[in-house]
Design an enzyme around this catalytic site. Structure first.
Site, PDB file in Angstrom:
ATOM      1  N   ASP A  93      -1.954   1.222   0.924  1.00 18.56           N
ATOM      2  CA  ASP A  93      -1.496  -0.160   0.750  1.00 18.56           C
ATOM      3  C   ASP A  93      -1.746  -0.596  -0.694  1.00 18.56           C
ATOM      4  O   ASP A  93      -1.293  -1.654  -1.112  1.00 18.56           O
ATOM      5  CB  ASP A  93      -2.162  -1.109   1.764  1.00 18.56           C
ATOM      6  CG  ASP A  93      -3.651  -1.198   1.586  1.00 18.56           C
ATOM      7  OD1 ASP A  93      -4.246  -0.272   1.005  1.00 18.56           O
ATOM      8  OD2 ASP A  93      -4.241  -2.204   2.030  1.00 18.56           O
ATOM      9  N   SER A  94      -2.417   0.281  -1.478  1.00 15.35           N
ATOM     10  CA  SER A  94      -2.544   0.063  -2.915  1.00 15.35           C
ATOM     11  C   SER A  94      -1.173   0.119  -3.598  1.00 15.35           C
ATOM     12  O   SER A  94      -1.060  -0.208  -4.779  1.00 15.35           O
ATOM     13  CB  SER A  94      -3.495   1.075  -3.542  1.00 15.35           C
ATOM     14  OG  SER A  94      -3.119   2.403  -3.209  1.00 15.35           O
TER      15      SER A  94
ATOM     16  N   ASP B  65      -1.177   4.119   5.411  1.00 11.11           N
ATOM     17  CA  ASP B  65      -2.249   3.121   5.347  1.00 11.11           C
ATOM     18  C   ASP B  65      -1.774   1.828   6.028  1.00 11.11           C
ATOM     19  O   ASP B  65      -0.764   1.246   5.629  1.00 11.11           O
ATOM     20  CB  ASP B  65      -2.568   2.846   3.874  1.00 11.11           C
ATOM     21  CG  ASP B  65      -3.995   2.392   3.632  1.00 11.11           C
ATOM     22  OD1 ASP B  65      -4.803   2.380   4.580  1.00 11.11           O
ATOM     23  OD2 ASP B  65      -4.304   2.060   2.465  1.00 11.11           O
TER      24      ASP B  65
ATOM     25  N   LYS C 188      -4.270   5.271   8.650  1.00  6.04           N
ATOM     26  CA  LYS C 188      -5.603   4.883   8.196  1.00  6.04           C
ATOM     27  C   LYS C 188      -5.742   3.378   8.366  1.00  6.04           C
ATOM     28  O   LYS C 188      -4.781   2.637   8.161  1.00  6.04           O
ATOM     29  CB  LYS C 188      -5.801   5.267   6.719  1.00  6.04           C
ATOM     30  CG  LYS C 188      -7.165   4.832   6.143  1.00  6.04           C
ATOM     31  CD  LYS C 188      -7.459   5.446   4.788  1.00  6.04           C
ATOM     32  CE  LYS C 188      -7.010   4.632   3.605  1.00  6.04           C
ATOM     33  NZ  LYS C 188      -7.441   3.218   3.615  1.00  6.04           N
TER      34      LYS C 188
ATOM     35  N   GLU D 175      -8.871   0.039   7.880  1.00  6.35           N
ATOM     36  CA  GLU D 175     -10.169  -0.323   7.309  1.00  6.35           C
ATOM     37  C   GLU D 175     -11.110  -0.889   8.372  1.00  6.35           C
ATOM     38  O   GLU D 175     -10.670  -1.537   9.322  1.00  6.35           O
ATOM     39  CB  GLU D 175      -9.981  -1.366   6.187  1.00  6.35           C
ATOM     40  CG  GLU D 175      -9.204  -0.820   4.998  1.00  6.35           C
ATOM     41  CD  GLU D 175      -9.116  -1.777   3.817  1.00  6.35           C
ATOM     42  OE1 GLU D 175      -9.723  -2.880   3.865  1.00  6.35           O
ATOM     43  OE2 GLU D 175      -8.432  -1.432   2.834  1.00  6.35           O
TER      44      GLU D 175
ATOM     45  N   GLU E 184     -15.609   4.276   0.418  1.00  7.95           N
ATOM     46  CA  GLU E 184     -15.197   3.708  -0.869  1.00  7.95           C
ATOM     47  C   GLU E 184     -16.331   2.933  -1.516  1.00  7.95           C
ATOM     48  O   GLU E 184     -16.953   2.077  -0.888  1.00  7.95           O
ATOM     49  CB  GLU E 184     -13.968   2.801  -0.680  1.00  7.95           C
ATOM     50  CG  GLU E 184     -13.528   2.157  -2.007  1.00  7.95           C
ATOM     51  CD  GLU E 184     -12.133   1.577  -2.021  1.00  7.95           C
ATOM     52  OE1 GLU E 184     -11.382   1.795  -1.048  1.00  7.95           O
ATOM     53  OE2 GLU E 184     -11.797   0.908  -3.006  1.00  7.95           O
TER      54      GLU E 184
END
Ligand SMILES: Nc1nc(=O)c2c([nH]1)NC[C@@H]1CN(c3ccc(C(=O)N[C@@H](CCC(=O)O)C(=O)O)cc3)CN21
Ligand SMILES: CC(C)C(=O)C(=O)O
Ligand SMILES: [Mg+2]
Length: 295
Positions: free
Chosen positions: A76-77, A115, A145, A147, A213
């Site tokens: 998502d970056s 993501d 993925k 978070e 991270e």
């Protein structure tokens, strides 16, 4: 997952090694023909480091796949690095799906992870599974993925229960930047307790790997020793089972500030700026195009 030292790329010049007439690194990476979740487990057991880069398009995906990078994360970056948003918060599932499809469609060997963006799974297991199914149906990604550790346990369990592999992500979680109060290193001091609890939670929920991270190297080492599933470091130091970087940082394409944990392996911004400057001058002077570029 390569027998080669993980910093092989550093010793390569920007020019292509001789072995491959098409340029770039070797076409066939060592290890499996197609990376699967079991290869992540095998790599941890055998002490072979796992490598990952982000990718947001077919061109870079093909290059990184040919270079033998084990997994590609369509992060998502992309919010920052493709779409120009300040944070990852605004990017949507509908924006990430075409990028993920481009990456998944370009690889032969690499494992592709989609993501899940902010707002696409926090509401609960039903929402998480709905999002994961859209990624799997519409993109060809091999896993998703999301978070969060303890707080995402139910979501991970539901998605894994539907037969979709989940890569977890704990430590600093950019989607909760405002809740965490900024880009702050996690797992320091007393924070190690929460980090270990999060690590146990995602393994228990069925995640096949976990991203750590921005956590201290010693905390990441403790998590890596505690867990059976492999740990993937993004600013988590050298003791993790694998390493992951945002490709635009790693290749020197990002022009703003880059995190301290990044090592730059190229200077693409410089290369492109120089090429654009030279081309502009050539057009101005009439050096381009010549007859050889005309019909
Ligand atoms: N280009 C890019 N690289 C990334 O690593 C990245 C993104 N974008 N977008 C999504 C998240 C956000 N991430 C970030 C963002 C900022 C820092 C940062 O500013 N780190 C500082 C401060 C660390 C500290 O608290 O001391 C650093 O110097 O590392 C780190 C990770 C990681 N991800
Ligand atoms: C920084 C990595 C772990 C990520 O989640 C992303 O690129 O979106
Ligand atoms: Mg992300």
């Amino acid at each position: 997952m390569s027998e080669h030292a993980s910093n092989d790329a550093a010793s390569d010049s920007a020019n292509a090694p001789a072995e491959n007439p098409y340029g770039g690194a070797a076409k066939t990476a060592p290890g499996p023909k197609r990376v699967r979740t079991r290869h992540f487990q095998n790599a941890k057991r055998e002490g072979i480091k796992i490598t990952g880069l982000t990718s947001y398009d077919a061109l870079t995906a093909r290059i990184f796949d040919e270079a033998g990078i084990d997994f590609l994360l369509v992060g998502d970056s992309a919010a920052n690095n493709v779409l120009g948003y300040e944070t990852t918060l605004p990017v949507t599932l509908d924006e990430l799906i075409p990028l993920t499809r481009a990456v998944a469609g370009a690889v032969q060997r690499a494992f592709v992870v989609a993501d899940m963006p902010f707002g696409s799974y926090e509401n609960g297991p039903d929402e998480a599974l709905r999002t994961a199914i859209r990624f799997m149906k519409e993109t060809g990604a091999h896993a998703v993925k999301l978070e969060g550790g303890e707080r995402s346990h139910k979501q991970i369990r539901r998605v894994v229960g539907a037969g979709i592999p989940v890569m977890a992500h704990i430590g600093y979680t950019p989607q909760s930047e405002h809740g965490l109060g900024g880009h702050i290193i996690q797992g320091r001091g007393e924070g190690i307790k929460q980090l270990l609890a999060d690590a146990e939670a995602v393994q228990d929920a069925g995640a096949f790997a976990v991203v750590l991270e921005m956590v201290p190297a010693d905390a990441a080492r403790q998590v890596t020793e505690l867990l059976e599933i492999p740990t993937i470091s993004v600013g988590g130091g050298p003791h993790c089972d694998g390493q992951l970087l945002v490709w635009t940082d790693w290749a020197g394409l990002t022009t703003g500030r880059i995190p301290k944990f990044v090592k730059q392996y190229a200077n693409l911004a410089g290369v492109l700026r120089e090429a654009a400057t030279e081309w502009r001058a050539d057009v101005a002077s009439g050096a381009y195009p010549t007859e050889e570029h005309s019909y």
